[in-house]
Design an enzyme around this catalytic site. Structure first.
Site, PDB file in Angstrom:
ATOM      1  N   ASP B 292       1.032  -1.351   0.326  1.00 17.51           N
ATOM      2  CA  ASP B 292      -0.001   0.031   0.119  1.00 17.51           C
ATOM      3  C   ASP B 292       0.596   1.545  -0.302  1.00 17.51           C
ATOM      4  O   ASP B 292       1.196   1.918   1.556  1.00 17.51           O
ATOM      5  CB  ASP B 292      -1.097   0.638   0.859  1.00 17.51           C
ATOM      6  CG  ASP B 292      -1.720   0.822   1.291  1.00 17.51           C
ATOM      7  OD1 ASP B 292      -2.326   1.598  -0.030  1.00 17.51           O
ATOM      8  OD2 ASP B 292      -2.235   1.222   1.700  1.00 17.51           O
ATOM      9  N   GLU B 326      -2.555  10.621  -1.444  1.00 17.17           N
ATOM     10  CA  GLU B 326      -3.681   8.822  -0.845  1.00 17.17           C
ATOM     11  C   GLU B 326      -4.388   8.746   0.363  1.00 17.17           C
ATOM     12  O   GLU B 326      -5.956   8.996   0.871  1.00 17.17           O
ATOM     13  CB  GLU B 326      -3.450   7.704  -1.418  1.00 17.17           C
ATOM     14  CG  GLU B 326      -5.071   7.431  -1.635  1.00 17.17           C
ATOM     15  CD  GLU B 326      -5.079   6.973  -1.074  1.00 17.17           C
ATOM     16  OE1 GLU B 326      -6.020   5.665  -0.687  1.00 17.17           O
ATOM     17  OE2 GLU B 326      -4.350   6.011   0.077  1.00 17.17           O
ATOM     18  N   HIS B 425      -1.583  -0.361   6.575  1.00 21.63           N
ATOM     19  CA  HIS B 425      -1.778  -0.024   7.800  1.00 21.63           C
ATOM     20  C   HIS B 425      -1.006  -0.590   8.856  1.00 21.63           C
ATOM     21  O   HIS B 425      -1.222  -0.068   9.933  1.00 21.63           O
ATOM     22  CB  HIS B 425      -2.781   0.358   8.000  1.00 21.63           C
ATOM     23  CG  HIS B 425      -3.693   1.032   7.331  1.00 21.63           C
ATOM     24  ND1 HIS B 425      -4.690   1.846   6.480  1.00 21.63           N
ATOM     25  CD2 HIS B 425      -3.368   1.362   5.343  1.00 21.63           C
ATOM     26  CE1 HIS B 425      -5.610   2.466   5.785  1.00 21.63           C
ATOM     27  NE2 HIS B 425      -4.333   2.494   4.718  1.00 21.63           N
TER      28      HIS B 425
END
Lengths: 467, 467
Positions: B292, B326, B425
């Site tokens: 990510d 983002e 995350h």
């Protein structure tokens, strides 16, 4: 409905035992031992025990306030289960506090690393240690290194731990953790950071005990996570000059009193003869000590309780020992051997559960070679619980591993440890990693083992001479 | 030997294109699009890109010094790949620093918890917040709660995230993270700590952005790991009164300038028409931002490079956009839409890769309903790369999700995200979680998609009316 099968079986057993008919003693043993399997599988007592320990106490580093809480928890738990006897024996344990630990690559690419101090390590200076790293594939490679290449640097031992059902990969790599600081200091290194001795790829570092040697400088020792070791290797592909800053504030704080906590089912006819089943009560401080060794505590406690609750007590005493301070050097196990030296000749056999909660697939012994086949015959019914007959190579578990030197036979109830070193000594050692069904299978195996040993008429001694 | 099949194919293609024989344009398109698959699978460029980003830059929280390094890395990388045009566009981004975060249950059983601050959260007072917790199954349950039960407490939202290939479980649970602090503050809570929005059982907390609402108190917001949420639940079984201490020192530090970094393959005949393939360059700060969205950066960059290197450029311009910021609110995507408002009518189609590196199994669109079957026909050869034709339900990805409102068609190249929310995350978002083969399959799909769209003669507009 859970106890339906047991409910059917037990009155039959009891009526047999009180003499409506006189079954042979060995048949009774077999029937009772068989019933233990179903009772273990029908019960969630083991899971309740490890849940209680990990939730109500949690991490319990030897000599810490939580360790004292764990001792109190254990006494209370064992008493509440109605064992014939519950007591504790003082053990002097070293006290070490983890403090903080951090590390960063500062050149050629600044990146933080996930590290943890190895147990027993000294601290860095407050400002940390900043130095180039020198990488080795293994402890053996470090031993062969030219001191000129090591002096003034931070040693990085980068040995992967191989995944295996038996956990044998751990034995191959753990030397870098336990003796790395000694070898690095011998060659003038400022510190050592190893790839974690673990089989996972989580960004968690695995702690574990390490040693120093008299007369050599005590240098700080830490482990980094596997992804961080990969990161360092990716940097080494780009540059031989990697500078690392390491800051750690652990502290060795002398010693404290902890306890081996013991419960017994008193033997009916040979109460002075002991079948010992053990586990260790202490844990590392980063997880909640579920698989290492809350599981073992649950397994031997619940197994002992099943025997306590049998309609007729076995001949020998079954002794459940929850050892102090295993993680920091088998301290409780050694203290037990010393304190009980006079009765070790009365220890019929001993086994420790300290390899998580994976299913037991085999039982090995360390007994008189001649008696092994008969012992395998005696424990044959354990096969219905998935436990195959093994060989005569057992060492018994860490805290009982010193007993064979005093002639005490031991057994190793081998657990499937495929994922054990994914979680071992990390924050990930938590209750969710335990499969309640596998735990119950372990309890069945320990209960059958302990009961059959307590009833056995085999002479297990003398042990084979050491090779 | 790696490029053997491509090597055979390309001279044939080129000779066709320079006119020995005149294949129909659509045949040429299909042949070139086919060749892109093999070229992508034969190349490790994508893995090299994400390795470079994660090793040489690593975590790159929007507005941080590392974010600036990532922008410089991206410009240099795109330039080195020989794109026709590389440029960047300034984006004002909020700056938030994580600081420290810790939490402990202080009663009834003292235990440390593994937590992390949610992105954008305010700090606690230095001495922390100590209060009883009040547990809710979901954000919806919190919304229905009586304020008397919440005021003066720390809210604990304990919703599990369901594992699913499509990642749909995230959508169900993420509201607790993004809006929990608002709803908790509305009812007078002192802070909120949620069960991590993740599908793993590692003792790591999942961060992610959260919001406040004007006129409501800004209360600290954190996430705890799944094992810690289990621990709290186990304590709640024992006592309704659980006291937690929460200490966090994050800081909102105004704004900074970051950049959308853009590379283009200039269209040969319709250079002002754009096929946009995007990913985001920023990442959270605890892993190295591999899945990510280092993976997405690698996928769209390598796909663009394959098109750049075709023997003949496609008709439309293929624009690779690496979005800023983002994670903290689609800031780069919104800035792009604003900056490019005047040319959005020239955006033929857009797609963003931001769901890890699992294989793409389907392509969905948001286009004129009538043209969907023809578009599926046009992209049929992607099926040989494992990409089935989907439906007209695409939203395109976070940073392009605002484009359909301006009439821009989008596509969603659906990735298998079964394990994506295990790592998302967390510190575990590291390079080792990427399968190089799956990454190459993604690159093949994006290259084929972008090429076919850049050559397409279909009219994709107008979009269907919103339901």
């Amino acid at each position: 409905m859970k106890n339906y099968r047991t409910a059917l079986l037990l009155p039959l057993l009891i009526s047999s035992l009180i003499g409506c008919q006189s079954p042979s003693p060995s048949n009774t043993n077999q029937l009772l031992a068989e019933s233990l399997q179903q009772k273990a599988l029908d019960s969630d007592l083991g899971f309740q025990i490890v849940e209680s320990l990990t939730v109500e106490v949690g991490p319990r580093l030897a000599g810490s306030p939580k360790d004292a809480m764990a001792v109190a928890w254990a006494e209370k738990k064992l008493q509440s289960l109605g064992f014939d006897r519950v007591y504790k024996e003082a053990v002097e344990v070293p006290v070490w506090e983890r403090g903080e630990a951090s590390a960063s690559i500062v050149a050629p690419f600044q990146q933080p690393l996930v590290i943890t101090a190895l147990g027993g390590s000294v601290a860095t200076p407050a400002e940390g240690i900043t130095a180039k790293i020198v990488r080795f594939d293994s402890l053996a490679a470090l031993k062969e290194a030219n001191p000129d290449d090591v002096a003034g640097k931070i040693v990085f031992i980068d040995q992967k731990t191989e995944r295996h059902k038996t956990g044998k990969g751990y034995g191959k790599s753990v030397g870098g953790r336990s003796r790395g600081a000694i070898e690095a200091a011998r060659k003038g290194a400022l510190a050592i950071v190893i790839r974690s001795i673990g089989t996972d790829h989580d960004r968690m570092a695995h702690t574990g005990t390490m040693r120093y040697e008299e007369g050599l400088k005590r240098i700080p020792a830490a482990a980094m996570s596997a992804p961080d070791a990969d990161l360092v290797n990716a940097m080494l592909k780009r540059s031989a000059d990697i500078t690392l800053t390491l800051k750690m504030s652990p502290e060795n704080k002398g010693s404290a009193i902890s306890y081996n906590v013991i419960a017994e089912v008193t033997g009916s006819s040979k109460p002075d003869e002991i079948v010992l089943i053990g586990a260790h009560l202490d844990s590392w401080d980063e997880g909640t000590g579920a698989i290492d060794d809350g599981a073992g505590v649950a397994i031997v406690t619940a197994a002992g309780k099943l025997i306590q609750d049998l309609p007729v007590k076995p001949a020998r005493t079954v002794r459940v020992v929850l050892y102090a301070a295993e993680e920091i050097g088998l301290v409780g196990g050694k203290a037990y051997a010393k304190a009980h030296a006079a009765e070790l000749d009365k220890h019929y056999i001993a086994a420790e559960s300290d390899f998580g909660a994976g299913p037991i697939y085999r039982i090995d012994f360390q007994v008189n070679d001649q008696v092994l086949p008969k012992l395998q015959q005696l424990t044959q019914l354990m096969q219905r619980n998935g436990v195959a007959a093994g060989d005569n190579s057992a060492y018994g578990g860490p805290d009982v591993s010193m007993l064979p030197a005093s002639g005490v036979p031991v057994a190793s109830l081998r657990q499937d440890g495929t994922d054990y070193f994914d979680y071992h000594h990390t924050p990930n050692d938590t209750l969710d990693k335990i499969d309640p069904k596998a735990l119950a299978q372990n309890i069945a195996a320990y209960a059958q083992f302990a009961y059959l040993m307590a009833q056995s008429e085999l002479e297990l001694r003398p042990l084979p001479a050491k090779q």
